[in-house]
Design a protein around this motif. Structure first.
Motif, PDB file in Angstrom:
ATOM      1  N   THR A   1      19.353  17.910 -74.863  1.00 61.83           N
ATOM      2  CA  THR A   1      18.725  19.229 -74.922  1.00 61.83           C
ATOM      3  C   THR A   1      17.484  19.211 -75.787  1.00 61.83           C
ATOM      4  O   THR A   1      16.505  19.915 -75.502  1.00 61.83           O
ATOM      5  CB  THR A   1      19.735  20.263 -75.466  1.00 61.83           C
ATOM      6  OG1 THR A   1      20.951  20.140 -74.741  1.00 61.83           O
ATOM      7  CG2 THR A   1      19.205  21.668 -75.310  1.00 61.83           C
ATOM      8  N   GLU A   2      17.491  18.441 -76.874  1.00 62.42           N
ATOM      9  CA  GLU A   2      16.311  18.353 -77.734  1.00 62.42           C
ATOM     10  C   GLU A   2      15.116  17.763 -76.990  1.00 62.42           C
ATOM     11  O   GLU A   2      13.966  18.113 -77.272  1.00 62.42           O
ATOM     12  CB  GLU A   2      16.632  17.512 -78.967  1.00 62.42           C
ATOM     13  CG  GLU A   2      17.595  18.210 -79.931  1.00 62.42           C
ATOM     14  CD  GLU A   2      17.986  17.313 -81.089  1.00 62.42           C
ATOM     15  OE1 GLU A   2      17.611  16.111 -81.049  1.00 62.42           O
ATOM     16  OE2 GLU A   2      18.651  17.801 -82.018  1.00 62.42           O
ATOM     17  N   GLN A   3      15.378  16.895 -76.032  1.00 61.73           N
ATOM     18  CA  GLN A   3      14.284  16.340 -75.233  1.00 61.73           C
ATOM     19  C   GLN A   3      13.661  17.385 -74.313  1.00 61.73           C
ATOM     20  O   GLN A   3      12.531  17.222 -73.864  1.00 61.73           O
ATOM     21  CB  GLN A   3      14.795  15.162 -74.404  1.00 61.73           C
ATOM     22  CG  GLN A   3      15.306  13.997 -75.237  1.00 61.73           C
ATOM     23  CD  GLN A   3      15.908  12.901 -74.388  1.00 61.73           C
ATOM     24  OE1 GLN A   3      15.889  12.971 -73.151  1.00 61.73           O
ATOM     25  NE2 GLN A   3      16.453  11.880 -75.041  1.00 61.73           N
ATOM     26  N   ALA A   4      14.395  18.466 -74.036  1.00 66.83           N
ATOM     27  CA  ALA A   4      13.881  19.539 -73.173  1.00 66.83           C
ATOM     28  C   ALA A   4      13.136  20.611 -73.947  1.00 66.83           C
ATOM     29  O   ALA A   4      12.807  21.662 -73.388  1.00 66.83           O
ATOM     30  CB  ALA A   4      15.026  20.173 -72.402  1.00 66.83           C
ATOM     31  N   ASP A   5      12.877  20.382 -75.248  1.00 66.93           N
ATOM     32  CA  ASP A   5      12.090  21.299 -76.093  1.00 66.93           C
ATOM     33  C   ASP A   5      12.738  22.678 -76.181  1.00 66.93           C
ATOM     34  O   ASP A   5      12.080  23.714 -75.991  1.00 66.93           O
ATOM     35  CB  ASP A   5      10.657  21.424 -75.569  1.00 66.93           C
ATOM     36  CG  ASP A   5       9.921  20.097 -75.600  1.00 66.93           C
ATOM     37  OD1 ASP A   5      10.271  19.257 -76.443  1.00 66.93           O
ATOM     38  OD2 ASP A   5       9.016  19.894 -74.768  1.00 66.93           O
ATOM     39  N   THR A   6      14.023  22.717 -76.469  1.00 66.90           N
ATOM     40  CA  THR A   6      14.708  23.991 -76.704  1.00 66.90           C
ATOM     41  C   THR A   6      14.749  24.260 -78.205  1.00 66.90           C
ATOM     42  O   THR A   6      14.638  23.349 -79.024  1.00 66.90           O
ATOM     43  CB  THR A   6      16.138  23.955 -76.148  1.00 66.90           C
ATOM     44  OG1 THR A   6      16.852  22.857 -76.736  1.00 66.90           O
ATOM     45  CG2 THR A   6      16.113  23.800 -74.639  1.00 66.90           C
ATOM     46  N   LYS A   7      14.938  25.531 -78.551  1.00 68.38           N
ATOM     47  CA  LYS A   7      14.921  25.932 -79.959  1.00 68.38           C
ATOM     48  C   LYS A   7      16.295  25.934 -80.605  1.00 68.38           C
ATOM     49  O   LYS A   7      16.403  25.988 -81.832  1.00 68.38           O
ATOM     50  CB  LYS A   7      14.286  27.318 -80.096  1.00 68.38           C
ATOM     51  CG  LYS A   7      12.808  27.347 -79.730  1.00 68.38           C
ATOM     52  CD  LYS A   7      12.191  28.685 -80.055  1.00 68.38           C
ATOM     53  CE  LYS A   7      10.703  28.692 -79.774  1.00 68.38           C
ATOM     54  NZ  LYS A   7      10.083  29.999 -80.120  1.00 68.38           N
ATOM     55  N   GLY A   8      17.338  25.923 -79.813  1.00 63.80           N
ATOM     56  CA  GLY A   8      18.680  25.924 -80.379  1.00 63.80           C
ATOM     57  C   GLY A   8      19.725  25.838 -79.290  1.00 63.80           C
ATOM     58  O   GLY A   8      19.475  26.208 -78.133  1.00 63.80           O
ATOM     59  N   ILE A   9      20.912  25.359 -79.665  1.00 55.92           N
ATOM     60  CA  ILE A   9      22.008  25.231 -78.703  1.00 55.92           C
ATOM     61  C   ILE A   9      23.329  25.388 -79.442  1.00 55.92           C
ATOM     62  O   ILE A   9      23.451  24.979 -80.609  1.00 55.92           O
ATOM     63  CB  ILE A   9      21.961  23.870 -77.969  1.00 55.92           C
ATOM     64  CG1 ILE A   9      23.145  23.764 -76.994  1.00 55.92           C
ATOM     65  CG2 ILE A   9      21.951  22.720 -78.937  1.00 55.92           C
ATOM     66  CD1 ILE A   9      23.121  22.532 -76.142  1.00 55.92           C
TER      67      ILE A   9
END
Length: 355
Positions: free
Chosen positions: A289-297
């Motif tokens: 998910t961090e590779q998809a440039d999200t702000k939080g999960i």
């Protein structure tokens, strides 16, 4: 009768809230501290109801001797919350701070000529309870998509029907989605077990049904057999017995597939079926998910995790997930996976952007 039913419903709601509070509370107990309960209570009255960071600052500045043992108990509770439960220290609040009297230690003070006397040293037991406020607030608005419909999020089904035909339209949408997913499972043989379907949008008109499939890996369905889309259309038409209405299916590719919760839940489900540790599966999903440039999960798994006899709930959060903010665009999904130990439930919240 109505009053009795209302009272029963209120009691059930209170019990549910108490069970949810237990999951978000962290206890720490320190026993037999060489100090009187009165001196410890004088400090605990100043920190009860305050946040964790504010409490540490107060304890460092107060001149009393009882501050240091209380500081160690609170610091230990926060460390357990961070390492064992994955909670963020910024959202911890002291909701309970109590002190009880312990045993009295008696010592003999030696003196010459038989003048020795006893020294009584009181002890106490300190109990600290921390609570994660953010998790409690997020449980109120669990499915954030329902709150954001019409503002930021859009509907996945667009059609109009009379009230008496509305239930038939919902059942029809459910059959379409199940038929598409079953076809994809049969014709896509992937080692990871990820189907790659993010969402299925359905638009109904008088003589046309437009179906848009948003996929993260469309090549796996199209490659090899270019007529697979036509076969899929034929299967859906046979399933629903469409005669007077045309059916059109299009596939749209998602640029960052692991930024969508449905695809991520399928990835975690595949790892759990292969008996991978749930913590390793969640951490790997967070890396993707961090590779998809999200702000939080935030990922939550419930059930007989790792084959334990007692079912429990485990969750990990990385970054910000503001479920109470209306302008925050948050994607949510719930997924069920069948393992040899039973059924596990997966819930994922992804903070995409803020408008």
């Amino acid at each position: 009768m109505t009053n009795m039913l209302r009272n029963k419903n209120k009691d059930l709601e209170v019990r549910k809230r108490e069970k949810e509070d237990i999951k978000t509370e962290i206890y720490a107990l320190s026993q037999s501290i060489s100090m009187s309960a009165h001196k410890a209570r004088r400090v605990l009255d100043q920190i009860r109801g305050r946040s964790y960071q504010e409490t540490l600052m107060i304890l460092e500045l107060m001149p009393y001797r009882a501050c240091y043992p209380i500081f160690k108990v609170i610091y230990s509770a926060a460390a357990n919350a961070k390492h064992n439960m994955g909670l963020n220290e910024e959202y911890l609040v002291i909701i309970k701070a109590t002190v009880d009297e312990g045993t009295t230690v008696k010592k003999l003070k030696p003196r010459a000529r038989g003048r020795s006397y006893t020294i009584k040293r009181p002890t106490c037991h300190i109990t600290i309870v921390l609570k994660d406020i953010s998790l409690y607030e997020e449980s109120v608005v669990e499915n954030s998509i329902g709150v954001l419909l019409g503002t930021i999020q859009g509907h996945h089904s667009l059609w109009f029907a009379q009230p008496k035909n509305y239930s038939k339209g919902l059942q029809e949408d459910q059959k379409i989605r199940e038929c598409i997913k079953n076809y994809v499972q049969k014709n896509m043989r992937i080692s990871s077990g990820v189907e790659g379907i993010a969402r299925i949008e359905i638009q109904k008109r008088i003589d046309l049904i437009q179906i848009i499939i948003h996929m993260g890996f469309p090549k796996l369905l199209v490659e090899g057999k270019p007529r697979r889309i036509e076969e899929l259309q034929m299967n859906v038409q046979k399933e629903l017995n469409y005669v007077n209405r045309k059916l059109n299916i299009t596939i749209t590719r998602i640029t960052k597939p692991y930024g969508h919760p449905n695809i991520l839940a399928e990835f975690i489900a595949g790892q759990l079926r292969n008996r991978v540790s749930f913590r390793k599966a969640i951490k790997k999903a967070i890396e993707l998910t961090e590779q998809a440039d999200t702000k939080g999960i935030q990922v939550q798994i419930a059930g007989r995790i790792d084959g334990k006899e007692i079912a429990r709930v485990e969750w990990i959060r990385e970054g910000r997930v503001p479920l109470q903010t209306i302008r925050a665009k948050i994607d949510y999904c719930s997924y069920r996976v069948r393992t040899i130990y039973g059924v596990l439930g997966i819930k994922i919240w992804i903070f995409v952007d803020e408008e």
